[in-house]
Design a protein around this motif. Sequence first.
Motif, PDB file in Angstrom:
ATOM      1  N   ARG A 144       0.910   3.401  -4.172  1.00 59.29           N
ATOM      2  CA  ARG A 144       1.688   3.657  -2.957  1.00 59.29           C
ATOM      3  C   ARG A 144       2.633   2.490  -2.659  1.00 59.29           C
ATOM      4  O   ARG A 144       3.795   2.684  -2.294  1.00 59.29           O
ATOM      5  CB  ARG A 144       0.700   3.867  -1.803  1.00 59.29           C
ATOM      6  CG  ARG A 144       1.313   4.560  -0.662  1.00 59.29           C
ATOM      7  CD  ARG A 144       0.309   5.014   0.351  1.00 59.29           C
ATOM      8  NE  ARG A 144       0.975   5.173   1.612  1.00 59.29           N
ATOM      9  CZ  ARG A 144       0.410   5.006   2.788  1.00 59.29           C
ATOM     10  NH1 ARG A 144      -0.857   4.701   2.874  1.00 59.29           N
ATOM     11  NH2 ARG A 144       1.118   5.168   3.885  1.00 59.29           N
ATOM     12  N   GLU A 158       1.096   0.570   3.390  1.00 53.96           N
ATOM     13  CA  GLU A 158       1.149   0.960   1.982  1.00 53.96           C
ATOM     14  C   GLU A 158       0.184   0.179   1.089  1.00 53.96           C
ATOM     15  O   GLU A 158       0.050   0.512  -0.082  1.00 53.96           O
ATOM     16  CB  GLU A 158       2.581   0.803   1.444  1.00 53.96           C
ATOM     17  CG  GLU A 158       3.586   1.812   2.002  1.00 53.96           C
ATOM     18  CD  GLU A 158       4.075   1.486   3.408  1.00 53.96           C
ATOM     19  OE1 GLU A 158       3.631   0.445   3.970  1.00 53.96           O
ATOM     20  OE2 GLU A 158       4.879   2.251   3.955  1.00 53.96           O
ATOM     21  N   GLU A 194       6.831   2.653  -2.740  1.00 49.30           N
ATOM     22  CA  GLU A 194       7.650   2.309  -1.576  1.00 49.30           C
ATOM     23  C   GLU A 194       8.497   1.065  -1.858  1.00 49.30           C
ATOM     24  O   GLU A 194       9.659   1.003  -1.450  1.00 49.30           O
ATOM     25  CB  GLU A 194       6.736   2.115  -0.351  1.00 49.30           C
ATOM     26  CG  GLU A 194       7.452   2.027   0.974  1.00 49.30           C
ATOM     27  CD  GLU A 194       8.211   3.301   1.397  1.00 49.30           C
ATOM     28  OE1 GLU A 194       8.304   4.257   0.609  1.00 49.30           O
ATOM     29  OE2 GLU A 194       8.749   3.306   2.528  1.00 49.30           O
TER      30      GLU A 194
END
Length: 498
Positions: A66, A383, A70
Amino acid sequence: MAKHIEFEPSRTLTEFRLLPGCTTEATTLTHVNLQTRLVRLARGDGWMGIKIPLVAAAMQSVSGARMGLEMARLGGLAFIFASQPIERQVEMVRRIKNYKAGFVTPETVPADMPISELAELTRRRGFATFPVLDASGVFVGLITRNDYDANRHGHLPVRDRMIARPALAVGGVSQDLREANAVLMDSHQTVLPIVDAQDAVRYLVFRKDITDHLDNPLQLVDGRKRLMAAAAVNTHDYVDRVSALVEAGVDVIAVDSSHGHSVFQERTLHWIRTHHPDLPVIGGNVITGSGFDFLVEAGACGVKVGMGGGSICITQEQKGTGRGLATAIMKVAEARDAHAERTGNYIPIIADGGIVHAKDIVVALALGTDVVMMGRYFARMDESPTEKVTINNRVMKPYWGEGAQRAREWKAVRYHQAVFAEGVEGFVEYAGKLRDNLDDTLAKIRASMSTCGVATIEELHSGAELELVSALSIREGQVHDIHLPGPEALYGSTKWGD
Ligand code: IMP
């Protein structure tokens, strides 16, 4: 007697301040460009660049898929941690490489599922849009939360409330997000199913997500428009690990070690350069000019700098080895520049450990680093791979070092290496979305560069003027001699215009 004793103390980043330069129209905030060189290309001339000078550390509590996704969307990279089985690390890299921005892989439901069950599924999953398949797996419709009322329609099958396939606008798998968006805008739908040549639903594109996904001007992509992915490897199982990561499409590798000036790292770099000649590889960590020369000689395309400065690091306490990060950057940057002068090859360097504030990032860049790696900074974000916890009414996230017992357990099983801990385990204050935090940090970096009168990191390298500051002047630079009431008292007593 020791071979060499240095009496000039090594310096940390917080001991330096930047002096202003002349700001011109060309160096106002909007003109500052933060792109920078991450590694020299493994073959041929040139560098692999990133759009912001920040990367996330290869740590279990920082860089999973994740964070990798990002960061690449926002112009940086996260190095997927190596302290896990090869297959799991490869799966994380695959998730990044296979990601199609704005294209969500859907969960489907059968046409005869009762609406009451669908409502329960929606509650559990946290999303409410499902393509509907008939008994033979054919796509027959779409159902969203707007199509039923669980109390009124609970007993009905999904097929009775769905929007049937003939009434649906759909997109094709060959379309990119802009094209899918155009179809979506012409329809009256809030979501667009994307189907393949056999009319099977492969993705959903949501109207609410579009601007978010089209709004990443700094996104880092490879030649096939896939997001870029970075990963760390160790000096033990690199033969299998690197090959598996390359197969998954990794774009750059870092050999992860707190002490890179070693024959083990030399062997690892040599093997990678020989067997994967197109893969740029970063060596490290070193804190001396000779460490830099050693890694470059062994084939490093970039070099990571820092030892003993990480927020979770107890290396200095345990082993007595280390150096203030500012001095380490200066010494290694000096060797990097001399090497460039000698050979014409500029090898970028990455400062790592103990950095969290924008002011320290700019000082590190001004002292000569090309990129800054951070762990704690990113561990605080949504994140990072950990879950939030509340401690004494404060929302926190766990953060631990790769040399802490928790991460070393995995290494101990695999490498029988865990003699003593070199890192600790604790918590950091939760900070929200990566995107929001980066906006704030990057704005401060741009503002600082603008004040120095430079518009690029290369100009900062050659044009910055810095000054060592005294402890007293650091104190003077902080808020002082003013009583600070809490925000309630402040806003409550402020009556403008009375
Ligand atoms: P931070 O940004 O100050 O949190 O430091 C992160 C950096 O600390 C990482 O990129 C590593 O170089 C280093 N590091 C990670 N785990 C450990 C550890 O257990 N001991 C010492 N250093 C560590």
